[in-house]
Design a protein around this motif. Structure first.
Motif, short mmCIF file in Angstrom:
data_model
loop_
_atom_site.label_atom_id
_atom_site.label_comp_id
_atom_site.label_asym_id
_atom_site.label_seq_id
_atom_site.Cartn_x
_atom_site.Cartn_y
_atom_site.Cartn_z
N GLU A 30 93.93 37.66 47.59
CA GLU A 30 93.10 36.52 47.22
C GLU A 30 92.47 36.72 45.84
O GLU A 30 92.41 35.79 45.03
N LEU A 31 92.02 37.94 45.56
CA LEU A 31 91.47 38.26 44.24
C LEU A 31 92.54 38.12 43.15
O LEU A 31 92.29 37.58 42.07
N MET A 32 93.74 38.60 43.45
CA MET A 32 94.83 38.49 42.47
C MET A 32 95.19 37.05 42.21
O MET A 32 95.43 36.66 41.06
N ASP A 33 95.22 36.25 43.26
CA ASP A 33 95.54 34.83 43.10
C ASP A 33 94.45 34.12 42.30
O ASP A 33 94.73 33.31 41.41
N ARG A 34 93.19 34.47 42.57
CA ARG A 34 92.06 33.85 41.88
C ARG A 34 92.10 34.13 40.39
O ARG A 34 91.75 33.28 39.56
N HIS A 35 92.56 35.35 40.03
CA HIS A 35 92.55 35.74 38.62
C HIS A 35 93.94 35.77 38.01
O HIS A 35 94.14 36.31 36.94
N GLN A 36 94.91 35.15 38.73
CA GLN A 36 96.27 34.98 38.22
C GLN A 36 96.90 36.30 37.82
O GLN A 36 97.48 36.45 36.75
N ILE A 37 96.79 37.27 38.70
CA ILE A 37 97.36 38.59 38.49
C ILE A 37 98.47 38.79 39.52
O ILE A 37 98.29 38.52 40.70
N ASN A 38 99.63 39.29 39.08
CA ASN A 38 100.68 39.62 40.03
C ASN A 38 101.31 40.96 39.65
O ASN A 38 100.81 41.67 38.80
N SER A 78 92.93 48.99 19.33
CA SER A 78 93.24 50.33 19.84
C SER A 78 92.01 51.04 20.35
O SER A 78 92.11 52.02 21.07
N SER A 79 90.83 50.57 20.00
CA SER A 79 89.60 51.23 20.43
C SER A 79 88.74 50.27 21.24
O SER A 79 88.20 49.31 20.70
N PRO A 80 88.62 50.49 22.56
CA PRO A 80 87.84 49.57 23.40
C PRO A 80 86.38 49.50 22.96
O PRO A 80 85.79 50.48 22.52
N THR A 81 85.78 48.33 23.13
CA THR A 81 84.38 48.13 22.79
C THR A 81 83.63 47.59 24.00
O THR A 81 84.23 47.18 24.99
N SER A 82 82.31 47.57 23.90
CA SER A 82 81.51 47.06 25.01
C SER A 82 81.78 45.59 25.27
O SER A 82 81.72 45.11 26.39
N SER A 83 82.10 44.82 24.21
CA SER A 83 82.41 43.41 24.40
C SER A 83 83.71 43.23 25.17
O SER A 83 83.86 42.31 25.97
N MET A 84 84.70 44.13 24.92
CA MET A 84 85.94 44.10 25.69
C MET A 84 85.66 44.39 27.15
O MET A 84 86.21 43.75 28.05
N LEU A 85 84.82 45.39 27.38
CA LEU A 85 84.48 45.76 28.75
C LEU A 85 83.84 44.56 29.46
O LEU A 85 84.16 44.27 30.61
N SER A 86 82.96 43.86 28.76
CA SER A 86 82.33 42.68 29.33
C SER A 86 83.36 41.60 29.64
O SER A 86 83.30 40.94 30.68
N SER A 87 84.34 41.43 28.73
CA SER A 87 85.38 40.42 28.95
C SER A 87 86.23 40.76 30.16
O SER A 87 86.58 39.88 30.96
N ILE A 88 86.59 42.05 30.30
CA ILE A 88 87.39 42.49 31.45
C ILE A 88 86.64 42.23 32.74
O ILE A 88 87.17 41.68 33.70
N ASN A 89 85.38 42.64 32.78
CA ASN A 89 84.60 42.47 34.00
C ASN A 89 84.43 40.99 34.35
O ASN A 89 84.45 40.61 35.52
N SER A 90 84.28 40.16 33.33
CA SER A 90 84.18 38.73 33.57
C SER A 90 85.49 38.18 34.13
O SER A 90 85.51 37.35 35.03
N LEU A 91 86.62 38.68 33.61
CA LEU A 91 87.93 38.25 34.08
C LEU A 91 88.13 38.62 35.54
O LEU A 91 88.62 37.83 36.33
N VAL A 92 87.70 39.83 35.91
CA VAL A 92 87.97 40.33 37.26
C VAL A 92 87.14 39.60 38.31
O VAL A 92 87.64 39.17 39.33
N VAL A 93 85.83 39.45 38.06
CA VAL A 93 84.99 38.90 39.12
C VAL A 93 84.31 37.60 38.73
O VAL A 93 83.55 37.04 39.51
N ASN A 94 84.57 37.14 37.54
CA ASN A 94 84.03 35.85 37.11
C ASN A 94 82.52 35.79 37.27
O ASN A 94 81.96 34.80 37.74
N GLY A 95 81.88 36.92 36.92
CA GLY A 95 80.43 36.94 36.93
C GLY A 95 79.80 37.35 38.24
O GLY A 95 78.59 37.39 38.36
#
Length: 352
Positions: A185-193, A206-223
């Motif tokens: 269900e989580l994968m379907d919600r976030h269009q991951i297969n 090439s170098s992760p930043t805190s803003s990237m981390l925030s974007s990833i977390n937002s993508l995974v759980v949508n807040g």
């Protein structure tokens, strides 16, 4: 004529779909008085020391419940010839070094069996090992698996491979299937297969930043709020992915795109990759399909056509045609140049 002597090995986790060793025969069987659970941490395969993933181990049935129900766990039994058992178990000890120990348990062939078929070696992680995470709610375990990644790849791939193996066997494991349902269900919600990465649609440097981390977390759980790593309380705002996990996602994102070729390897290479986290050398390659350049994504298969891993190749298909089956020390003389002793480095591999 002497009867062949076998060592039996019972697999209930990744050994069910990727044994990585030679065996004479395999068959389905079960053990009594044990339950498969996602209580073991994984810091070397499906997670990192900073953010462990969750993989399965076995817990023993309490004595007080045996009169009301009987725990059984189905899995796959492999018969290993006696003369190959020592080397096979040595490799498996390395593969299962993250908290697992060898035990011997009785195996049974059908649910009406009163007499054991025999003893089998089982790797299980006890509650005393340092990486044991322990019990949690099904929802929290599913969220944990959804966000975890390690050197061998995503935790969700481990879960779904396990669930698929059980579905194909026609047995019900409610613990695994309940977690599978939430993760799907989580994968379907976030269009991951299976074929796209968690970070496929993000532009990462090439170098992760805190803003990237925030974007990833937002993508995974949508807040949404989630549990964090082991020891966090439900509902706390702990990040889904730490910096190390983000780096792994960035490095692994190509592994979930479309492979450009297939490399077929012998049993020795299968064991080296699956059991000991080694690089793929040309001497272990017995064939390949497709046309690809160096740094291309390829699927690595055993001689039976089973997918073992994916990786980024150091050599093109034209170069591979000249060095297949050869020793690494001969590569420079064969090609006139040298790109490295391995066709695929272990750091550029994930296990399937």
């Amino acid at each position: 004529m002497c009867e062949d002597i076998f060592v039996y090995l019972f697999g209930y986790g990744s050994l069910m779909w990727r044994p990585g060793f030679s065996y004479t025969k395999k068959f389905n069987a079960y053990i009594k008085g044990w339950k498969r659970v996602f209580y073991q941490g994984s810091t070397d395969h499906r997670g990192t020391p900073e953010a462990p993933g969750r993989v399965v181990t076995l817990i023993k049935q309490p004595e007080e419940t045996k009169d009301t129900e009987e725990w059984i766990t189905w899995g796959t039994v492999y018969a290993i010839s006696d003369d190959e058992a020592l080397a096979t178990l040595k490799n498996l000890d390395y593969r299962e070094k993250g908290g697992y120990e060898r035990h011997e348990l009785d195996i049974y062939l059908d649910e009406q069996s009163m007499v054991s078929y025999g003893k089998a070696i089982v790797y299980l992680a006890t509650t005393e090992n340092e990486e044991y995470l322990g019990e949690d709610t099904i929802d929290n375990i599913a969220q944990h698996i959804f966000r975890s990644i390690g050197p061998s790849g995503r935790n969700i791939d481990y879960l779904l491979k396990l669930a698929n193996s059980l579905h194909e066997m026609g047995v019900v494991d409610q613990h695994v299937f309940d977690i599978e349902k939430i993760v799907l269900e989580l994968m379907d919600r976030h269009q991951i297969n299976h074929h796209n990465s968690l970070v496929e649609n993000l532009s990462l440097s090439s170098s992760p930043t805190s803003s990237m981390l925030s974007s990833i977390n937002s993508l995974v759980v949508n807040g949404a709020t989630t549990t964090g790593t082991s020891g966090s309380s439900p509902g706390t705002n702990s990040p889904l992915l730490d910096e190390k996990a983000l780096e792994l996602l960035h490095r692994h994102k190509r592994f979930y795109m479309k492979p450009q070729g297939t490399v077929i390897i012998d049993q020795g290479a299968v064991q080296a990759i699956s059991q000991r986290a080694k690089s793929l050398l040309p001497v272990g390659i017995i064939g390949f399909t497709g046309e690809f350049e160096s740094d291309a994504l390829v699927t690595i298969q055993d001689s039976n056509g089973s997918d073992i891993s994916r990786g980024l190749t150091n050599y093109s298909s034209k170069e591979l045609a000249l060095i297949i089956g050869k020793q690494s020390k001969d590569l420079e003389s064969l090609l006139g140049y040298f790109k490295g002793e391995s066709v695929v480095d272990h750091t550029n591999l994930i296990l399937l």
